[in-house]
Design a protein around this motif. Structure first.
Motif, short mmCIF file in Angstrom:
data_model
loop_
_atom_site.label_atom_id
_atom_site.label_comp_id
_atom_site.label_asym_id
_atom_site.label_seq_id
_atom_site.Cartn_x
_atom_site.Cartn_y
_atom_site.Cartn_z
N GLY A 32 -10.83 -23.80 -7.98
CA GLY A 32 -11.54 -25.06 -8.17
C GLY A 32 -11.45 -25.94 -6.95
O GLY A 32 -10.43 -25.95 -6.25
N VAL A 34 -11.63 -29.92 -6.05
CA VAL A 34 -11.61 -31.25 -6.62
C VAL A 34 -11.49 -32.26 -5.49
O VAL A 34 -11.09 -31.93 -4.37
CB VAL A 34 -10.45 -31.43 -7.62
N LEU A 195 -9.69 -33.26 -13.64
CA LEU A 195 -8.53 -32.54 -13.14
C LEU A 195 -7.83 -31.76 -14.24
O LEU A 195 -7.24 -30.70 -13.97
CB LEU A 195 -7.55 -33.52 -12.49
N ALA A 198 -9.73 -28.61 -14.64
CA ALA A 198 -9.43 -27.75 -13.49
C ALA A 198 -8.08 -27.06 -13.67
O ALA A 198 -7.92 -25.87 -13.41
CB ALA A 198 -9.45 -28.56 -12.20
N CYS A 202 -8.44 -23.02 -13.61
CA CYS A 202 -8.40 -22.42 -12.28
C CYS A 202 -7.06 -21.75 -11.99
O CYS A 202 -6.00 -22.25 -12.35
CB CYS A 202 -8.66 -23.50 -11.22
N ILE A 205 -6.31 -24.38 -6.92
CA ILE A 205 -7.12 -25.58 -6.73
C ILE A 205 -7.03 -25.99 -5.27
O ILE A 205 -5.95 -25.99 -4.67
CB ILE A 205 -6.63 -26.73 -7.63
N PRO A 219 -2.36 -25.00 -9.87
CA PRO A 219 -2.45 -26.34 -10.45
C PRO A 219 -1.12 -27.07 -10.48
O PRO A 219 -1.06 -28.27 -10.17
CB PRO A 219 -2.99 -26.07 -11.86
#
Length: 259
Positions: A32, A34, A195, A198, A202, A205, A219
């Motif tokens: 991901g 972000v 978030l 995510a 994920c 990230i 994460p």
């Protein structure tokens, strides 16, 4: 097929939108992106699905420089769901989903029996089979979003690029879509604003700020209170989800470590 961005820089009208971005998405992994608005997330994705060419650096797919890959070949291996991926033409849902087979067709060849079955399966997975004969312009934003995801899956890509795929979706369909991404065994690069979504979706990230990659990892490694404050300007308390063990963020506007 793996995906690698190697020192990708994008400059438009003298403005640096992405700066020396290096990121790897291993085969079958979901990564991901972000970051705050304007941090370069969508610009980076555009380089992967060839809407933009990097000013410097390279995008590699399966070890090949994407700039050297014939467009039809890359269209077969990379599917993209963009923020502006709608249609002004009132095709039916079934017709839009079938467009995912376009990179695989020559001339006006009709869909094979297998391809029609593939479309039906994708519509069933995205809970839109009952909409097959509806015009897409009559659908809600969330319904259209699911149609576009079905079209991307019908393409049978090896790499799936998604820019805010949960936009317009209710919570049930957000969870179903992100669960689907975890189960499709594709290489996925996805931009998400949420978030917590995510963290739940994920494997890794990447955090962008000002066009630069400022953090990358799992994460749990990336989503810390300090990072959220420094990048997003929001205080966060990190807790562990009681069922999944994923990190989850509880937000406030007060600076961290204050009473």
């Amino acid at each position: 097929m793996d995906l690698r961005l190697d020192a990708v820089t994008v400059a438009v009208d003298g403005h640096l939108l992405v700066r020396d971005l290096s990121l790897t998405v291993d085969r079958g992994q979901t990564v991901g992106l972000v970051g705050p608005n304007g941090s370069g997330k969508s610009t980076a994705l555009r380089c992967v699905y060839r809407a933009l060419r990097p000013s410097r650096g390279v995008v590699c797919v399966g070890g090949d420089d994407l700039a050297t890959v014939p467009p039809r070949r890359s269209a077969r291996s990379i599917a993209a769901l963009t923020q502006d991926g709608g249609s002004d033409l009132d095709f039916t849902v079934a017709e839009v989903v079938a467009l995912g087979r376009t990179p695989h067709l020559r001339g006006n060849r009709p869909l094979s029996g297998r391809e029609r079955e593939l479309c039906e399966q994708a519509m069933a997975r995205l809970d839109i089979a009952h909409l097959a004969d509806r015009g897409v312009l009559s659908l809600s934003g969330g319904e259209r979003q699911r149609v576009l995801v079905a079209r991307a899956l019908v393409q049978e890509p090896e790499i799936l690029v998604l820019d805010e795929p949960t936009n317009h979706l209710d919570i049930r369909h957000q969870i179903e879509l992100l669960s689907l991404l975890k189960g499709v065994s594709l290489t996925v690069l996805v931009v998400l604003h949420d978030l917590n979504l995510a963290a739940a979706t994920c494997d890794r990230i990447g955090v962008l700020s000002g066009g630069r990659l400022v953090a990358a990892g799992t994460p749990a490694e990336v989503l810390t209170a300090d990072l959220v404050w420094n990048v997003f300007g929001v205080a966060a308390t990190v807790v562990t989800h009681p069922l999944t063990g994923d990190p989850q963020l509880l937000y406030s506007l007060a600076p961290p470590h204050t009473t």
